[in-house]
Design a protein around this motif. Structure first.
Motif, PDB file in Angstrom:
ATOM      1  N   HIS A  97     -19.211  21.197  -1.482  1.00 39.65           N
ATOM      2  CA  HIS A  97     -18.238  22.806  -1.260  1.00 39.65           C
ATOM      3  C   HIS A  97     -17.336  22.511  -0.428  1.00 39.65           C
ATOM      4  O   HIS A  97     -17.568  22.614   0.901  1.00 39.65           O
ATOM      5  CB  HIS A  97     -18.222  23.834  -2.251  1.00 39.65           C
ATOM      6  CG  HIS A  97     -18.907  23.949  -2.833  1.00 39.65           C
ATOM      7  ND1 HIS A  97     -19.908  23.573  -3.455  1.00 39.65           N
ATOM      8  CD2 HIS A  97     -17.968  24.588  -4.668  1.00 39.65           C
ATOM      9  CE1 HIS A  97     -20.387  24.055  -4.542  1.00 39.65           C
ATOM     10  NE2 HIS A  97     -18.727  24.853  -5.600  1.00 39.65           N
ATOM     11  N   SER A  98     -16.350  21.891  -0.149  1.00 36.00           N
ATOM     12  CA  SER A  98     -15.591  21.939   1.750  1.00 36.00           C
ATOM     13  C   SER A  98     -15.835  20.842   2.289  1.00 36.00           C
ATOM     14  O   SER A  98     -16.504  20.009   1.789  1.00 36.00           O
ATOM     15  CB  SER A  98     -15.340  23.194   1.895  1.00 36.00           C
ATOM     16  OG  SER A  98     -14.198  23.124   3.181  1.00 36.00           O
ATOM     17  N   GLU A 144      -8.905  19.065  -1.461  1.00 35.05           N
ATOM     18  CA  GLU A 144      -7.635  17.967  -1.799  1.00 35.05           C
ATOM     19  C   GLU A 144      -8.092  17.652  -4.108  1.00 35.05           C
ATOM     20  O   GLU A 144      -8.722  18.212  -3.823  1.00 35.05           O
ATOM     21  CB  GLU A 144      -7.838  16.866  -1.515  1.00 35.05           C
ATOM     22  CG  GLU A 144      -7.567  16.583  -0.042  1.00 35.05           C
ATOM     23  CD  GLU A 144      -7.481  15.231   1.044  1.00 35.05           C
ATOM     24  OE1 GLU A 144      -7.513  14.295  -0.126  1.00 35.05           O
ATOM     25  OE2 GLU A 144      -8.193  14.848   1.717  1.00 35.05           O
ATOM     26  N   ASP A 145      -6.625  17.619  -4.322  1.00 35.63           N
ATOM     27  CA  ASP A 145      -5.980  17.959  -5.907  1.00 35.63           C
ATOM     28  C   ASP A 145      -7.377  16.449  -6.284  1.00 35.63           C
ATOM     29  O   ASP A 145      -6.681  15.469  -6.753  1.00 35.63           O
ATOM     30  CB  ASP A 145      -4.814  18.473  -5.455  1.00 35.63           C
ATOM     31  CG  ASP A 145      -4.826  18.070  -7.327  1.00 35.63           C
ATOM     32  OD1 ASP A 145      -5.549  19.056  -8.026  1.00 35.63           O
ATOM     33  OD2 ASP A 145      -3.477  18.018  -7.750  1.00 35.63           O
ATOM     34  N   ARG A 146      -8.153  15.900  -6.363  1.00 40.82           N
ATOM     35  CA  ARG A 146      -9.032  15.050  -6.533  1.00 40.82           C
ATOM     36  C   ARG A 146     -10.175  14.985  -7.094  1.00 40.82           C
ATOM     37  O   ARG A 146     -10.701  16.775  -7.513  1.00 40.82           O
ATOM     38  CB  ARG A 146      -9.751  14.117  -5.354  1.00 40.82           C
ATOM     39  CG  ARG A 146      -8.358  13.227  -4.368  1.00 40.82           C
ATOM     40  CD  ARG A 146      -9.014  12.315  -3.613  1.00 40.82           C
ATOM     41  NE  ARG A 146      -9.798  12.977  -2.538  1.00 40.82           N
ATOM     42  CZ  ARG A 146     -10.042  12.433  -1.249  1.00 40.82           C
ATOM     43  NH1 ARG A 146      -9.805  11.119  -1.591  1.00 40.82           N
ATOM     44  NH2 ARG A 146     -10.541  12.931  -0.393  1.00 40.82           N
ATOM     45  N   ASP A 147      -9.871  14.260  -8.313  1.00 45.02           N
ATOM     46  CA  ASP A 147     -10.826  14.527  -9.602  1.00 45.02           C
ATOM     47  C   ASP A 147     -12.720  14.510  -8.806  1.00 45.02           C
ATOM     48  O   ASP A 147     -12.334  13.206  -8.773  1.00 45.02           O
ATOM     49  CB  ASP A 147     -10.912  13.715 -10.922  1.00 45.02           C
ATOM     50  CG  ASP A 147     -11.968  14.259 -12.077  1.00 45.02           C
ATOM     51  OD1 ASP A 147     -12.779  13.035 -11.836  1.00 45.02           O
ATOM     52  OD2 ASP A 147     -12.261  15.451 -12.197  1.00 45.02           O
ATOM     53  N   GLU A 184     -14.157  10.557  -8.138  1.00 42.90           N
ATOM     54  CA  GLU A 184     -14.044   9.845  -6.567  1.00 42.90           C
ATOM     55  C   GLU A 184     -15.881  10.143  -6.013  1.00 42.90           C
ATOM     56  O   GLU A 184     -15.675   8.397  -5.590  1.00 42.90           O
ATOM     57  CB  GLU A 184     -13.810  11.180  -5.483  1.00 42.90           C
ATOM     58  CG  GLU A 184     -14.255  10.929  -3.649  1.00 42.90           C
ATOM     59  CD  GLU A 184     -13.602  12.293  -3.502  1.00 42.90           C
ATOM     60  OE1 GLU A 184     -14.315  12.094  -2.144  1.00 42.90           O
ATOM     61  OE2 GLU A 184     -13.084  13.706  -3.720  1.00 42.90           O
ATOM     62  N   TYR A 211     -12.676  19.955  -3.690  1.00 39.79           N
ATOM     63  CA  TYR A 211     -12.763  20.668  -3.115  1.00 39.79           C
ATOM     64  C   TYR A 211     -11.785  21.676  -1.841  1.00 39.79           C
ATOM     65  O   TYR A 211     -10.466  21.844  -2.034  1.00 39.79           O
ATOM     66  CB  TYR A 211     -12.528  22.174  -3.455  1.00 39.79           C
ATOM     67  CG  TYR A 211     -13.156  22.059  -5.185  1.00 39.79           C
ATOM     68  CD1 TYR A 211     -12.871  21.824  -6.224  1.00 39.79           C
ATOM     69  CD2 TYR A 211     -15.116  22.292  -5.601  1.00 39.79           C
ATOM     70  CE1 TYR A 211     -13.508  21.957  -7.135  1.00 39.79           C
ATOM     71  CE2 TYR A 211     -15.987  22.443  -6.318  1.00 39.79           C
ATOM     72  CZ  TYR A 211     -15.453  21.244  -7.017  1.00 39.79           C
ATOM     73  OH  TYR A 211     -16.076  21.972  -8.283  1.00 39.79           O
TER      74      TYR A 211
END
Length: 135
Positions: free
Chosen positions: A9-10, A38-41, A45, A36
């Motif tokens: 996370h982060s 950026e707006d990526r899956d 990724e 989380y």
């Protein structure tokens, strides 16, 4: 080839890679994913990073927390060949995995986990005498 992907996370995984390389030097087989930020899956990724590998490459994914969304999402990749998932990321665990020369990956992971557990202690309860001259 053996590759390690740190996922958290982060920015924990980015900082972990930086800390490892401060101690061991540049690690070409070490990568990270900061979930989380950026707006990526997340799953996509990681899949992209894994798809860039040779099918015989061994991938160890180390996540930050058991039961967390990062770990849960990446556990879906365990269907893939030569993918190993470890959770409870800490500096000693990552270093143990990187410096081990064990050819058996499951043995390597189990030993790294046991060694990193030894470094988790409640220091106040230790019978260690700290001398002023040590500082």
């Amino acid at each position: 080839m053996r590759k390690i992907i740190l996922a958290s996370h982060s920015y924990l995984s980015k900082g972990m890679k930086y800390s490892v390389e401060k101690i061991l030097g540049k690690q070409e087989n070490l990568d990270f994913i900061c979930a989380y930020v950026e707006d990526r899956d997340l799953g996509e990724e990681v899949r992209k990073k894994i798809l860039l590998r040779d099918e015989n490459d061994e991938i160890i994914i180390i996540t930050d927390i058991l039961g967390g969304s990062v770990n849960n999402e990446l556990s879906k990749l365990l269907r893939e060949k030569n993918i190993y998932l470890v959770t409870g990321m800490n500096l000693q665990l990552v270093i143990e995995i990187l410096i081990s020369n064990s050819q058996n990956i499951e043995e390597l992971i189990e030993n790294a986990i046991e060694e990193s557990k030894k470094g988790i202690i409640f220091y106040n309860k230790q019978k260690v005498q700290i001398e002023d001259e040590d500082f």
